[in-house]
Design a protein around this motif. Structure first.
Motif, PDB file in Angstrom:
ATOM      1  N   ASN A   1       0.819  -1.330  -0.037  1.00 28.17           N
ATOM      2  CA  ASN A   1       0.142   0.061  -0.261  1.00 28.17           C
ATOM      3  C   ASN A   1       0.957   1.064   0.019  1.00 28.17           C
ATOM      4  O   ASN A   1       0.313   1.984  -0.600  1.00 28.17           O
ATOM      5  CB  ASN A   1      -0.834   0.040   1.171  1.00 28.17           C
ATOM      6  CG  ASN A   1      -2.052  -0.836   0.858  1.00 28.17           C
ATOM      7  OD1 ASN A   1      -3.065  -0.531   0.199  1.00 28.17           O
ATOM      8  ND2 ASN A   1      -2.286  -2.105   1.670  1.00 28.17           N
ATOM      9  N   VAL A   2       2.172   1.212   0.632  1.00 24.79           N
ATOM     10  CA  VAL A   2       3.018   2.472   0.513  1.00 24.79           C
ATOM     11  C   VAL A   2       3.345   2.469  -0.801  1.00 24.79           C
ATOM     12  O   VAL A   2       3.607   3.724  -1.464  1.00 24.79           O
ATOM     13  CB  VAL A   2       4.070   2.144   1.406  1.00 24.79           C
ATOM     14  CG1 VAL A   2       5.246   3.162   1.332  1.00 24.79           C
ATOM     15  CG2 VAL A   2       3.665   2.257   3.020  1.00 24.79           C
ATOM     16  N   ALA A   3       3.869   1.495  -1.712  1.00 29.65           N
ATOM     17  CA  ALA A   3       4.081   1.462  -2.937  1.00 29.65           C
ATOM     18  C   ALA A   3       3.039   1.902  -3.792  1.00 29.65           C
ATOM     19  O   ALA A   3       3.476   2.605  -4.771  1.00 29.65           O
ATOM     20  CB  ALA A   3       4.783  -0.021  -3.287  1.00 29.65           C
ATOM     21  N   SER A   4       1.806   1.635  -3.385  1.00 27.89           N
ATOM     22  CA  SER A   4       0.717   2.197  -4.500  1.00 27.89           C
ATOM     23  C   SER A   4       0.657   3.629  -4.197  1.00 27.89           C
ATOM     24  O   SER A   4       0.375   4.302  -5.028  1.00 27.89           O
ATOM     25  CB  SER A   4      -0.507   1.551  -3.883  1.00 27.89           C
ATOM     26  OG  SER A   4      -0.692   0.003  -4.170  1.00 27.89           O
ATOM     27  N   ALA A   5       0.716   4.176  -2.793  1.00 27.21           N
ATOM     28  CA  ALA A   5       0.633   5.542  -2.722  1.00 27.21           C
ATOM     29  C   ALA A   5       1.700   6.375  -3.239  1.00 27.21           C
ATOM     30  O   ALA A   5       1.682   7.238  -3.632  1.00 27.21           O
ATOM     31  CB  ALA A   5       0.815   5.983  -1.013  1.00 27.21           C
ATOM     32  N   LEU A   6       2.738   5.669  -3.506  1.00 24.50           N
ATOM     33  CA  LEU A   6       3.996   6.538  -4.032  1.00 24.50           C
ATOM     34  C   LEU A   6       4.390   6.097  -5.508  1.00 24.50           C
ATOM     35  O   LEU A   6       5.127   6.757  -6.096  1.00 24.50           O
ATOM     36  CB  LEU A   6       5.407   6.096  -3.292  1.00 24.50           C
ATOM     37  CG  LEU A   6       5.269   6.328  -1.899  1.00 24.50           C
ATOM     38  CD1 LEU A   6       6.558   5.844  -1.314  1.00 24.50           C
ATOM     39  CD2 LEU A   6       5.286   8.123  -1.562  1.00 24.50           C
ATOM     40  N   ALA A   7       3.407   5.169  -5.895  1.00 27.04           N
ATOM     41  CA  ALA A   7       3.648   5.023  -7.627  1.00 27.04           C
ATOM     42  C   ALA A   7       3.837   6.037  -8.455  1.00 27.04           C
ATOM     43  O   ALA A   7       2.711   6.841  -8.596  1.00 27.04           O
ATOM     44  CB  ALA A   7       2.440   3.847  -8.027  1.00 27.04           C
ATOM     45  N   PRO A   8       4.833   6.202  -8.950  1.00 26.76           N
ATOM     46  CA  PRO A   8       4.897   7.202  -9.993  1.00 26.76           C
ATOM     47  C   PRO A   8       4.335   6.948 -11.482  1.00 26.76           C
ATOM     48  O   PRO A   8       3.914   7.952 -12.037  1.00 26.76           O
ATOM     49  CB  PRO A   8       6.687   7.184 -10.338  1.00 26.76           C
ATOM     50  CG  PRO A   8       7.183   5.901  -9.920  1.00 26.76           C
ATOM     51  CD  PRO A   8       6.113   5.438  -9.129  1.00 26.76           C
ATOM     52  N   VAL A   9       4.189   5.565 -11.678  1.00 23.53           N
ATOM     53  CA  VAL A   9       3.282   5.378 -13.165  1.00 23.53           C
ATOM     54  C   VAL A   9       2.594   4.374 -12.896  1.00 23.53           C
ATOM     55  O   VAL A   9       2.586   3.473 -11.880  1.00 23.53           O
ATOM     56  CB  VAL A   9       4.603   5.052 -14.278  1.00 23.53           C
ATOM     57  CG1 VAL A   9       5.503   6.182 -14.638  1.00 23.53           C
ATOM     58  CG2 VAL A   9       5.484   3.608 -13.683  1.00 23.53           C
ATOM     59  N   TYR A  10       1.717   4.002 -13.911  1.00 27.70           N
ATOM     60  CA  TYR A  10       0.511   3.006 -13.675  1.00 27.70           C
ATOM     61  C   TYR A  10       1.254   1.633 -13.505  1.00 27.70           C
ATOM     62  O   TYR A  10       0.728   0.857 -12.774  1.00 27.70           O
ATOM     63  CB  TYR A  10      -0.209   3.189 -15.157  1.00 27.70           C
ATOM     64  CG  TYR A  10      -1.136   1.984 -15.240  1.00 27.70           C
ATOM     65  CD1 TYR A  10      -2.523   2.004 -14.693  1.00 27.70           C
ATOM     66  CD2 TYR A  10      -0.885   1.012 -16.030  1.00 27.70           C
ATOM     67  CE1 TYR A  10      -3.601   1.044 -14.739  1.00 27.70           C
ATOM     68  CE2 TYR A  10      -1.772   0.015 -16.232  1.00 27.70           C
ATOM     69  CZ  TYR A  10      -2.996   0.062 -15.473  1.00 27.70           C
ATOM     70  OH  TYR A  10      -4.176  -1.118 -15.648  1.00 27.70           O
ATOM     71  N   GLY A  11       2.504   1.325 -14.152  1.00 25.59           N
ATOM     72  CA  GLY A  11       2.923  -0.166 -14.274  1.00 25.59           C
ATOM     73  C   GLY A  11       3.196  -0.365 -12.756  1.00 25.59           C
ATOM     74  O   GLY A  11       3.093  -1.426 -12.291  1.00 25.59           O
TER      75      GLY A  11
END
Length: 382
Positions: free
Chosen positions: A74-84
């Motif tokens: 969920n942290v990675a989802s919050a910080l995701a810079p691109v769709y992939g």
């Protein structure tokens, strides 16, 4: 319950923030919608595989690791810079969901008296109910107010709080599993286990057809405004919570008779919903009733899987969760065929009732086998 609430809110909330995600990452709505598919695929594939591979791992330590993955996802989802990156983060988070839920059920029921297993399961499922009633709306509100990334950050915090509570309060239950992953898979050769999982898939598919097409049914058939749909979903969620707790209580007293009786009542409820579908007041009442009846069968179905798959309960629960996801996918497909076939939206209620009748027949056959003494204990696993 807190952990289940956090994890399943992460599954459901995407629907409320989908347009914001699409806009923020500069992708189309259909592409953003694939994030839902990604989560389902992660649960279907990852649940049984990860559960089998971790079958002999200490249960408390395992769920702590799984919660860490959920927090990181969920942290990675919050910080995701691109769709992939967001797509990958959703899959990773989904991979641990079924395994966490399965181990949580085994830990909880192992500390409960034998006659309280179904009601214990219902308390864990309550976390899922609350994610529908409170988690998804609150997550949507947070996303609308502070941006969709804040929603995933809030879910990560909730999962982290759950992790700390597990560390402090959950007993380190011994894992008695000594078999290999391959040996554990042999539990699915037991007919009673196959039937228990089949009941979950078929018995829930009817309700899932209606739930998948809830919004168009309520707006186009009954005549509600689009703004009324979130409130009706709240009514549905409250009904689901009441039904879940009542179903756990009933299943503790008479597992198979209550399961069959509740499926019969659900079939009747779907029929009544078809009859009153043009009436706003009647439909609003039946939204609550069908939500209650639909979730009343869940604790008993989970308890049934635990009972029949005592040699590999964690893996069986994970596969059972995958069966539910497959039922959801089938429900969406079948509902689409009904609409495209020219039968009209309203016919979905009738088709859903017919599918639930099949669940009743499978349950009756399973109960018949039980009464003849054909149980999981008669069939060796290894």
């Amino acid at each position: 319950m807190v952990c289940v609430f956090g994890i399943t809110t992460g599954e459901f909330v995407i629907a409320g923030i989908l347009p914001d995600v699409a806009d923020g990452l500069h992708v189309s709505i259909p592409a953003a919608g694939l994030l839902v598919t990604a989560y389902a695929i992660g649960m279907i594939v990852g649940g049984p595989t990860l559960t089998a591979l971790t079958a002999r791992y200490p249960r408390k330590r395992l769920i702590l690791i799984l919660l860490l993955v959920a927090v990181a996802g969920n942290v990675a989802s919050a910080l995701a810079p691109v769709y992939g990156v967001l797509f990958a983060a959703r899959i990773i988070t989904a991979l641990v969901t079924s395994t966490f839920f399965a181990n949580a059920i085994v830990i909880a029921t192992s500390t409960a008296p034998p006659d309280k297993q179904a009601s214990t399961v219902s308390k864990l499922v309550l976390g899922m109910n609350l994610s529908m009633i409170l988690g998804a709306p609150l997550g949507t509100f947070v996303g609308n107010s502070f941006g969709w990334r804040a929603t995933f950050a809030a879910i990560a915090v909730t999962c982290a709080v759950g992790l700390l509570m597990v560390m402090r309060f959950v007993t380190a239950v011994a894992n008695d599993t000594t078999t290999s992953a391959l040996t554990e898979l042999r539990v699915f050769r037991i007919p009673a286990v196959q039937l228990a999982i089949l009941v979950t898939a078929v018995g829930n598919a009817g309700l899932l057809i209606v739930f998948t097409y809830f919004a168009p049914l309520l707006v186009d058939v009954t005549g509600f405004t689009a703004t009324a749909v979130p409130f009706l979903l709240l009514v549905y969620g409250v009904g689901a919570t009441v039904g879940n707790l009542l179903g756990g209580w009933l299943s503790d007293r008479a597992l198979m008779p209550s399961q069959i009786g509740l499926l019969v009542a659900l079939t009747a409820g779907l029929g009544v919903m078809w009859l009153v579908s043009a009436n706003i007041v009647g439909t609003a009442i039946m939204v609550f009733v069908v939500g209650a009846l639909g979730f009343s069968v869940v604790p008993g179905m989970q308890a049934r899987v635990l009972k029949t798959a005592s040699q590999a309960p964690t893996l069986a629960i994970a596969v059972n969760a995958s069966a539910y996801q497959l039922a959801a996918a089938f429900a969406a497909w079948l509902g689409g065929r009904v609409i495209d076939g020219g039968l009209g939206l309203r016919a979905i209620y009738v088709v859903a009732a017919g599918v639930t009748v099949v669940g009743i027949l499978v349950s009756l056959f399973a109960w018949y086998r039980d009464r003849r003494g054909v149980t999981a204990q008669n069939v060796p696993v290894g």
